[in-house]
Design a protein around this motif. Structure first.
Motif, PDB file in Angstrom:
ATOM      1  N   ARG A 161      28.918  67.592  65.591  1.00 48.68           N
ATOM      2  CA  ARG A 161      30.286  67.405  65.071  1.00 48.68           C
ATOM      3  C   ARG A 161      30.507  65.974  64.600  1.00 48.68           C
ATOM      4  NH1 ARG A 161      31.626  70.929  69.645  1.00 48.68           N
ATOM      5  NH2 ARG A 161      32.139  72.957  68.795  1.00 48.68           N
ATOM      6  N   GLU A 162      29.959  65.003  65.344  1.00 46.63           N
ATOM      7  CA  GLU A 162      30.091  63.594  64.944  1.00 46.63           C
ATOM      8  C   GLU A 162      29.405  63.348  63.609  1.00 46.63           C
ATOM      9  OE1 GLU A 162      28.645  61.046  68.048  1.00 46.63           O
ATOM     10  OE2 GLU A 162      30.035  61.882  69.517  1.00 46.63           O
ATOM     11  N   ILE A 163      28.208  63.892  63.452  1.00 45.88           N
ATOM     12  CA  ILE A 163      27.462  63.711  62.200  1.00 45.88           C
ATOM     13  C   ILE A 163      28.212  64.333  61.041  1.00 45.88           C
ATOM     14  CG2 ILE A 163      25.361  64.384  60.961  1.00 45.88           C
ATOM     15  CD1 ILE A 163      23.881  64.099  63.680  1.00 45.88           C
ATOM     16  N   LEU A 164      28.717  65.536  61.235  1.00 49.25           N
ATOM     17  CA  LEU A 164      29.401  66.240  60.149  1.00 49.25           C
ATOM     18  C   LEU A 164      30.761  65.637  59.815  1.00 49.25           C
ATOM     19  CD1 LEU A 164      28.548  69.959  60.945  1.00 49.25           C
ATOM     20  CD2 LEU A 164      27.421  68.403  59.344  1.00 49.25           C
ATOM     21  N   SER A 165      31.357  64.923  60.759  1.00 45.31           N
ATOM     22  CA  SER A 165      32.668  64.327  60.488  1.00 45.31           C
ATOM     23  C   SER A 165      32.574  62.931  59.882  1.00 45.31           C
ATOM     24  CB  SER A 165      33.509  64.281  61.766  1.00 45.31           C
ATOM     25  OG  SER A 165      32.958  63.352  62.675  1.00 45.31           O
ATOM     26  N   ALA A 166      31.374  62.373  59.820  1.00 43.71           N
ATOM     27  CA  ALA A 166      31.192  61.031  59.259  1.00 43.71           C
ATOM     28  C   ALA A 166      31.549  61.041  57.778  1.00 43.71           C
ATOM     29  CB  ALA A 166      29.755  60.568  59.449  1.00 43.71           C
ATOM     30  N   LYS A 167      32.154  59.995  57.330  1.00 47.19           N
ATOM     31  CA  LYS A 167      32.573  59.882  55.929  1.00 47.19           C
ATOM     32  C   LYS A 167      31.501  59.153  55.119  1.00 47.19           C
ATOM     33  CE  LYS A 167      36.594  61.626  56.736  1.00 47.19           C
ATOM     34  NZ  LYS A 167      36.659  63.035  56.746  1.00 47.19           N
TER      35      LYS A 167
END
Length: 88
Positions: A65-71
């Motif tokens: 989730r952290e990786i996918l939420s990175a901008k």
């Protein structure tokens, strides 16, 4: 991937889009699998049952989730690209 408990992180209408996200997670060290990848190519129906699902082990869900939420920072990308082009 540890298949004891699998979490669906995201769903996609096309396999192409799902593959991009799968590659992103794998490059971040998260093992993942696509569910319905072949079905969506063979039967290109646009409904939720045919969506391609991105699955990770429960233990990796938070990191995924952290990786996918990175901008994506376009300016940083351009700066780094210029630096690399200048190297011989």
């Amino acid at each position: 991937m540890d298949k004891s408990k699998v979490i669906i992180i995201k769903s996609f209408p096309t396999a192409g889009e799902a593959l991009i996200y799968k590659s992103l997670l794998e490059s971040g060290g998260v093992e993942c699998e696509l569910i319905n990848e072949t079905v969506s190519d063979v039967l290109p129906l646009q409904n939720e049952l045919m969506n391609v699902k991105l699955a990770v082990a429960e233990k990796d869900a938070e990191k995924a989730r952290e990786i996918l939420s990175a901008k994506f920072d376009q300016q940083e990308f351009d700066t780094e690209s210029m630096k690399r082009r200048k190297k011989p």
